[in-house]
Design an enzyme around this catalytic site. Structure first.
Site, PDB file in Angstrom:
ATOM      1  N   HIS A   5       0.875  -1.185   0.000  1.00  0.00           N
ATOM      2  CA  HIS A   5       0.000   0.000   0.000  1.00  0.00           C
ATOM      3  C   HIS A   5       0.909   1.230   0.000  1.00  0.00           C
ATOM      4  CE1 HIS A   5      -3.472   2.381   0.544  1.00  0.00           C
ATOM      5  NE2 HIS A   5      -3.818   2.093   1.787  1.00  0.00           N
TER       6      HIS A   5
ATOM      7  N   HIS B 112      -2.420  -2.172  -9.749  1.00  0.00           N
ATOM      8  CA  HIS B 112      -3.364  -1.587  -8.804  1.00  0.00           C
ATOM      9  C   HIS B 112      -4.609  -2.452  -8.755  1.00  0.00           C
ATOM     10  CE1 HIS B 112      -5.869   1.384  -6.800  1.00  0.00           C
ATOM     11  NE2 HIS B 112      -4.747   1.966  -6.450  1.00  0.00           N
TER      12      HIS B 112
ATOM     13  N   ASP C 104       2.539   5.542  -6.605  1.00  0.00           N
ATOM     14  CA  ASP C 104       3.794   5.411  -5.866  1.00  0.00           C
ATOM     15  C   ASP C 104       5.025   5.369  -6.764  1.00  0.00           C
ATOM     16  OD1 ASP C 104       2.859   5.504  -3.307  1.00  0.00           O
ATOM     17  OD2 ASP C 104       2.405   3.370  -3.214  1.00  0.00           O
TER      18      ASP C 104
HETATM   19  N1  ACO Z   1       4.576  -6.438 -10.772  1.00  0.00           N
HETATM   20  C1  ACO Z   1       4.453  -7.620 -11.406  1.00  0.00           C
HETATM   21  N2  ACO Z   1       3.294  -8.319 -11.426  1.00  0.00           N
HETATM   22  C2  ACO Z   1       2.241  -7.787 -10.806  1.00  0.00           C
HETATM   23  C3  ACO Z   1       2.306  -6.547 -10.147  1.00  0.00           C
HETATM   24  C4  ACO Z   1       3.536  -5.866 -10.144  1.00  0.00           C
HETATM   25  N3  ACO Z   1       3.677  -4.720  -9.526  1.00  0.00           N
HETATM   26  N4  ACO Z   1       1.103  -6.281  -9.616  1.00  0.00           N
HETATM   27  C5  ACO Z   1       0.306  -7.294  -9.924  1.00  0.00           C
HETATM   28  N5  ACO Z   1       0.988  -8.210 -10.647  1.00  0.00           N
HETATM   29  C6  ACO Z   1       0.495  -9.470 -11.171  1.00  0.00           C
HETATM   30  C7  ACO Z   1       0.454 -10.523 -10.071  1.00  0.00           C
HETATM   31  O1  ACO Z   1       1.666 -11.222  -9.963  1.00  0.00           O
HETATM   32  C8  ACO Z   1      -0.686 -11.375 -10.511  1.00  0.00           C
HETATM   33  O2  ACO Z   1      -0.191 -12.243 -11.516  1.00  0.00           O
HETATM   34  P1  ACO Z   1      -0.712 -13.753 -11.639  1.00  0.00           P
HETATM   35  O3  ACO Z   1      -2.164 -13.633 -11.953  1.00  0.00           O
HETATM   36  O4  ACO Z   1       0.119 -14.318 -12.741  1.00  0.00           O
HETATM   37  O5  ACO Z   1      -0.457 -14.393 -10.315  1.00  0.00           O
HETATM   38  C9  ACO Z   1      -1.647 -10.401 -11.165  1.00  0.00           C
HETATM   39  O6  ACO Z   1      -0.862  -9.286 -11.566  1.00  0.00           O
HETATM   40  C10 ACO Z   1      -2.752  -9.921 -10.229  1.00  0.00           C
HETATM   41  O7  ACO Z   1      -2.147  -9.557  -9.016  1.00  0.00           O
HETATM   42  P2  ACO Z   1      -2.972  -9.397  -7.667  1.00  0.00           P
HETATM   43  O8  ACO Z   1      -2.038  -9.498  -6.509  1.00  0.00           O
HETATM   44  O9  ACO Z   1      -4.173 -10.302  -7.680  1.00  0.00           O
HETATM   45  O10 ACO Z   1      -3.489  -7.936  -7.812  1.00  0.00           O
HETATM   46  P3  ACO Z   1      -4.117  -7.117  -6.642  1.00  0.00           P
HETATM   47  O11 ACO Z   1      -5.200  -6.333  -7.216  1.00  0.00           O
HETATM   48  O12 ACO Z   1      -4.459  -7.978  -5.488  1.00  0.00           O
HETATM   49  O13 ACO Z   1      -2.881  -6.228  -6.176  1.00  0.00           O
HETATM   50  C11 ACO Z   1      -1.377  -4.516  -5.807  1.00  0.00           C
HETATM   51  C12 ACO Z   1      -2.758  -4.887  -6.331  1.00  0.00           C
HETATM   52  C13 ACO Z   1      -1.226  -5.042  -4.368  1.00  0.00           C
HETATM   53  C14 ACO Z   1      -1.236  -3.009  -5.778  1.00  0.00           C
HETATM   54  C15 ACO Z   1      -0.319  -5.141  -6.728  1.00  0.00           C
HETATM   55  O14 ACO Z   1      -0.446  -4.640  -8.041  1.00  0.00           O
HETATM   56  C16 ACO Z   1       1.107  -4.941  -6.219  1.00  0.00           C
HETATM   57  O15 ACO Z   1       1.567  -5.722  -5.387  1.00  0.00           O
HETATM   58  N6  ACO Z   1       1.831  -3.876  -6.712  1.00  0.00           N
HETATM   59  C17 ACO Z   1       3.141  -3.566  -6.252  1.00  0.00           C
HETATM   60  C18 ACO Z   1       3.067  -2.788  -4.956  1.00  0.00           C
HETATM   61  C19 ACO Z   1       2.586  -1.367  -5.171  1.00  0.00           C
HETATM   62  O16 ACO Z   1       3.040  -0.664  -6.061  1.00  0.00           O
HETATM   63  N7  ACO Z   1       1.673  -0.927  -4.306  1.00  0.00           N
HETATM   64  C20 ACO Z   1       1.143   0.424  -4.338  1.00  0.00           C
HETATM   65  C21 ACO Z   1      -0.277   0.408  -4.809  1.00  0.00           C
HETATM   66  S1  ACO Z   1      -0.924   2.044  -4.906  1.00  0.00           S
HETATM   67  C22 ACO Z   1      -1.279   2.425  -3.322  1.00  0.00           C
HETATM   68  O17 ACO Z   1      -1.552   1.605  -2.498  1.00  0.00           O
HETATM   69  C23 ACO Z   1      -1.283   3.812  -2.973  1.00  0.00           C
END
Ligand code: ACO
Length: 473
Positions: free
Chosen positions: A311, A350, A406
């Protein structure tokens, strides 16, 4: 338009250009299923793990369209608010629902300026080893102190009688000291009554109201600045009542009065982070407030949720990633290694946005602008641009993974002289407006949050006494 906006017209131009591009690249129809619909509870919706898709409440505070990449506060487009408004005005808007008149804005500012001054809270914070804390733990501590100051204490009846008090003195560890039924505790506070500070409110109700929201919006900036300084072994600074919220925050944190340009960029960053639907930290605040724990406890929970690297903690990790990569030339190799290890690229993806995050559309060009004059930001920005191109090429259109807020915010904060350890607290300084606005709105028709889990464990197991357990069952 304010004098500041005139002096920083270059920034306005950057924002308007980003807005124009966003409008060109997205159509302008809201999602019929999620706007302007009276909800007939119970509502049918498809729910995924992590409550994805669940509708938990109705709200007029803000709207996120993840497919198109829109962000709206109380009906106003985020790009317009960044181009023409200020954080103070946006906070008023989020909490009260309408833009303030000039007199209302003056009054709101007067309250914020008054609440910047937290000598009691800061002096108590300084008796804790804040330097050793995670900075967000420092914020939590500060919010608890602010609460204590406002309400003074939960209730007279909660105060233990001297004979049963848990005692302490300078040399002892606070602990129960009557384990063998002695008549008196060994160490006791005297029966003397602690003085109620003159400006403490008389009831707990004060901790639920609009005044508490102003106290928190203003105070969190003071606490964050103090934490930043204590981490550098410097004393917290007095606020400057002549400065705007953004300028005073930067001043109290860095010890240097910012230029109009720095002030404006900080202000835009604060506006961009102020609210964002039912994100994890906002939801955490609402869950806690729904138990009728007050708004200070709620904001404390928001701070805890925001701390996580999935987050608010992501921007600090982004900067560390960019530093680790070190050069645009090394992006491809780094990315391939990260993918092979199934490592997420911080600052991308996201839960809601499956398009380019509108906040990143503003912060990206601002980071680029700052990178021209700030060497550390310049180095980070070069790598960031190459990484962005790579991730979009590999995961953008196929997996709908684009930069989120971010990705660029850390570069902007670096150029403003903010230490990476303080990035997430800066996020909290802004998001506290959304936390309080949504929590107050929810409390108008409060119902305690209580989802259920699908039980997938065993049933009807036979209890085996400990001496007969082999550990293999
Ligand atoms: N890099 C690579 N792959 C990713 C990323 C990423 N940043 N984000 C999602 N994916 C992929 C996952 O590996 C997953 O792949 P799979 O289906 O092959 O397993 C797919 O996309 C879906 O991922 P989820 O975890 O189900 O997506 P969710 O909606 O739960 O997660 C989140 C959203 C937590 C923001 C995620 O994109 C992430 O971890 N990002 C990196 C951390 C980040 O930048 N957080 C800041 C968010 S903005 C904020 O909070 C203000």
């Amino acid at each position: 338009m304010s004098a500041l906006h005139h002096e920083t017209s270059e920034i306005t131009a950057i924002i308007l250009k980003a807005a124009e591009r966003a409008r060109r690249e997205t159509s302008n129809e809201p999602e019929a299923a999620f706007v302007n619909r009276a909800v007939n509870w119970p509502v049918a919706c498809e729910v995924g793990p992590g409550l994805e898709g669940a509708i938990a409440c109705e709200s007029k505070v803000g709207y996120v369209n993840g497919t198109k990449g829109w962000l709206v506060y109380r009906g106003y487009d985020i790009f317009d608010l960044c181009a023409y408004s200020t954080f103070e005005e946006v906070s008023y808007l989020l909490i009260h629902g309408t833009l303030p008149t000039a007199a209302q804005l003056r009054d709101f500012n007067r309250r914020l300026v008054g609440y910047r001054h937290l000598p009691w809270t800061l002096s108590r914070m300084m008796s804790f080893p804040v330097k050793e804390f995670n900075a967000m733990a420092g914020l939590r501590l500060g919010v608890s102190m602010m609460r204590q100051r406002l309400t003074y204490r939960d209730s007279e009846s909660a105060r233990p009688e001297p004979a049963t008090a848990i005692g302490t003195d300078e040399d002892s560890i606070p602990m129960e000291v009557r384990p063998y039924g002695e008549e008196h505790a060994k160490y006791e506070f005297g029966p003397g009554k602690a003085e109620r500070p003159e400006d403490a409110r008389k009831t707990q109700d004060a901790a639920f109201g609009l005044e508490a929201c102003c106290h928190l919006i203003s105070g969190l900036a003071t606490i964050t600045a103090a934490v930043a300084r204590l981490r550098e072994e410097k004393l917290p600074l007095e606020p400057d009542p002549e400065l705007s919220h953004a300028a005073n925050f930067l001043y109290m944190m860095t010890g240097r009065r910012p230029t109009p340009l720095e002030e404006r960029i900080m202000d835009v960053a604060l506006i961009l982070h102020a609210d964002h639907g039912m994100n994890a930290s906002t939801f955490a605040c609402m869950v806690v407030a729904s138990t009728l724990s007050d708004i200070y406890w709620a904001v404390g929970s928001g701070i805890s949720a925001l701390n996580g690297p999935l987050h608010g903690g992501a921007n600090e990790m982004v900067v560390r990633t960019l530093q680790e990569i070190g050069s645009p030339k090394r992006v491809n190799a780094w990315f391939n290694r990260a993918r092979a290890r199934k490592q997420r690229v911080m600052g991308f993806g996201h839960r809601v946005y499956k398009a380019y995050d509108p906040r990143a559309r503003v912060l990206g060009p601002l980071a680029e602008y700052l990178a021209r004059t700030s060497k550390p930001a310049g180095r980070l920005y070069g790598v960031a641009r190459a990484l962005e191109d790579k991730v979009i090429a590999e995961l953008g259109h196929s997996r709908k993974i684009f930069p989120n807020v971010d990705f660029f915010s850390g570069i902007v904060y670096t150029a403003l002289g903010i230490d990476p350890g303080m990035f997430t607290p800066c996020f909290a300084v802004s998001r506290v407006s959304g936390w309080t606005a949504r929590t107050m709105e929810y409390l108008e028709n409060n119902r305690i949050f209580r989802p259920r889990a699908m039980y997938t464990g065993d049933m009807n197991l036979r209890y085996v006494p400990v001496r007969k357990r082999s550990g293999k069952e």
